[in-house]
Scaffold this motif. Structure first.
Motif, PDB file in Angstrom:
ATOM      1  N   ARG A  33       0.833  -1.215   0.000  1.00 45.89           N
ATOM      2  CA  ARG A  33       0.000   0.000   0.000  1.00 45.89           C
ATOM      3  C   ARG A  33       0.864   1.261   0.000  1.00 45.89           C
ATOM      4  N   LEU A  34       2.035   1.175   0.616  1.00 45.41           N
ATOM      5  CA  LEU A  34       2.952   2.312   0.675  1.00 45.41           C
ATOM      6  C   LEU A  34       3.850   2.389  -0.557  1.00 45.41           C
ATOM      7  N   GLY A  35       3.595   1.532  -1.553  1.00 42.85           N
ATOM      8  CA  GLY A  35       4.373   1.548  -2.784  1.00 42.85           C
ATOM      9  C   GLY A  35       5.664   0.760  -2.694  1.00 42.85           C
ATOM     10  N   GLY A  36       5.794  -0.066  -1.662  1.00 41.68           N
ATOM     11  CA  GLY A  36       7.019  -0.831  -1.463  1.00 41.68           C
ATOM     12  C   GLY A  36       6.869  -2.284  -1.847  1.00 41.68           C
ATOM     13  N   GLU A  37       7.951  -3.007  -1.645  1.00 40.62           N
ATOM     14  CA  GLU A  37       7.963  -4.441  -1.942  1.00 40.62           C
ATOM     15  C   GLU A  37       8.687  -5.177  -0.821  1.00 40.62           C
ATOM     16  N   LEU A  38       8.027  -6.179  -0.271  1.00 40.44           N
ATOM     17  CA  LEU A  38       8.635  -7.029   0.744  1.00 40.44           C
ATOM     18  C   LEU A  38       9.444  -8.103   0.035  1.00 40.44           C
ATOM     19  N   HIS A  39      10.769  -8.132   0.277  1.00 45.24           N
ATOM     20  CA  HIS A  39      11.636  -9.096  -0.393  1.00 45.24           C
ATOM     21  C   HIS A  39      11.750 -10.400   0.374  1.00 45.24           C
ATOM     22  N   ASP A  40      12.104 -10.310   1.639  1.00 39.48           N
ATOM     23  CA  ASP A  40      12.332 -11.507   2.437  1.00 39.48           C
ATOM     24  C   ASP A  40      11.978 -11.252   3.892  1.00 39.48           C
ATOM     25  N   THR A  41      11.576 -12.303   4.564  1.00 35.76           N
ATOM     26  CA  THR A  41      11.382 -12.283   6.011  1.00 35.76           C
ATOM     27  C   THR A  41      12.060 -13.528   6.560  1.00 35.76           C
ATOM     28  N   TYR A  42      12.931 -13.340   7.533  1.00 35.22           N
ATOM     29  CA  TYR A  42      13.678 -14.438   8.130  1.00 35.22           C
ATOM     30  C   TYR A  42      13.382 -14.518   9.617  1.00 35.22           C
ATOM     31  N   THR A  43      13.291 -15.721  10.134  1.00 35.00           N
ATOM     32  CA  THR A  43      13.307 -15.945  11.567  1.00 35.00           C
ATOM     33  C   THR A  43      14.780 -16.040  11.952  1.00 35.00           C
ATOM     34  N   VAL A  44      15.183 -15.295  12.979  1.00 37.05           N
ATOM     35  CA  VAL A  44      16.595 -15.269  13.345  1.00 37.05           C
ATOM     36  C   VAL A  44      16.780 -15.575  14.830  1.00 37.05           C
ATOM     37  N   LEU A  45      17.972 -16.021  15.172  1.00 35.82           N
ATOM     38  CA  LEU A  45      18.331 -16.269  16.560  1.00 35.82           C
ATOM     39  C   LEU A  45      19.083 -15.047  17.076  1.00 35.82           C
ATOM     40  N   LEU A  51      13.935 -10.788  10.773  1.00 37.10           N
ATOM     41  CA  LEU A  51      14.602  -9.796   9.948  1.00 37.10           C
ATOM     42  C   LEU A  51      13.755  -9.644   8.692  1.00 37.10           C
ATOM     43  N   VAL A  52      13.327  -8.426   8.414  1.00 37.68           N
ATOM     44  CA  VAL A  52      12.466  -8.140   7.272  1.00 37.68           C
ATOM     45  C   VAL A  52      13.260  -7.274   6.296  1.00 37.68           C
ATOM     46  N   VAL A  53      13.300  -7.688   5.022  1.00 39.31           N
ATOM     47  CA  VAL A  53      14.024  -6.951   3.990  1.00 39.31           C
ATOM     48  C   VAL A  53      12.987  -6.427   2.999  1.00 39.31           C
ATOM     49  N   PHE A  54      12.991  -5.104   2.784  1.00 45.13           N
ATOM     50  CA  PHE A  54      11.996  -4.510   1.900  1.00 45.13           C
ATOM     51  C   PHE A  54      12.577  -3.301   1.170  1.00 45.13           C
ATOM     52  N   GLU A  55      11.917  -2.894   0.096  1.00 49.52           N
ATOM     53  CA  GLU A  55      12.269  -1.694  -0.651  1.00 49.52           C
ATOM     54  C   GLU A  55      11.091  -0.741  -0.618  1.00 49.52           C
ATOM     55  N   VAL A  56      11.395   0.521  -0.401  1.00 49.52           N
ATOM     56  CA  VAL A  56      10.410   1.604  -0.508  1.00 49.52           C
ATOM     57  C   VAL A  56      11.111   2.820  -1.090  1.00 49.52           C
TER      58      VAL A  56
END
Length: 94
Positions: A33-45, A51-56
């Motif tokens: 909705r904000l014009g971005g793109e969600l690339h990856d979401t990782y569960t981390v220790l 960890l969320v990787v996105f472009e806006v």
């Protein structure tokens, strides 16, 4: 578009794994909705849980994305990221 990484901490009452999994679709929709793109979401220790990787488009939109995530009871820390390959050209000007 710039890339951002968002470290996400799950707070106490959101520990329900099934409920948390359902929220990622809503978070993706909010980013789009904000014009971005969600690339990856990782569960981390470690200190953070995800960890969320996105472009806006810019830092204002990145701030809005962090607010979208926090509306789901999650705590965030967001940073802009650059590809390692780009580091050479950035330090050439120093």
């Amino acid at each position: 578009m710039p890339t951002y990484v968002c470290e996400v901490d799950v707070e106490g009452e959101t520990q329900n794994t099934q409920g948390l999994a359902a929220r990622w679709g809503e978070i993706r929709e909010g980013i789009e909705r904000l014009g971005g793109e969600l690339h990856d979401t990782y569960t981390v220790l470690g200190k953070y849980d995800f960890l969320v990787v996105f472009e806006v488009e810019d830092e204002h939109a990145a701030f809005q994305v962090s607010q979208v995530i926090e509306q789901h009871g999650l705590d965030t820390e967001t940073m802009q990221a650059f590809p390692v390959e780009r580091m050479g050209e950035l330090v050439d000007d120093v």
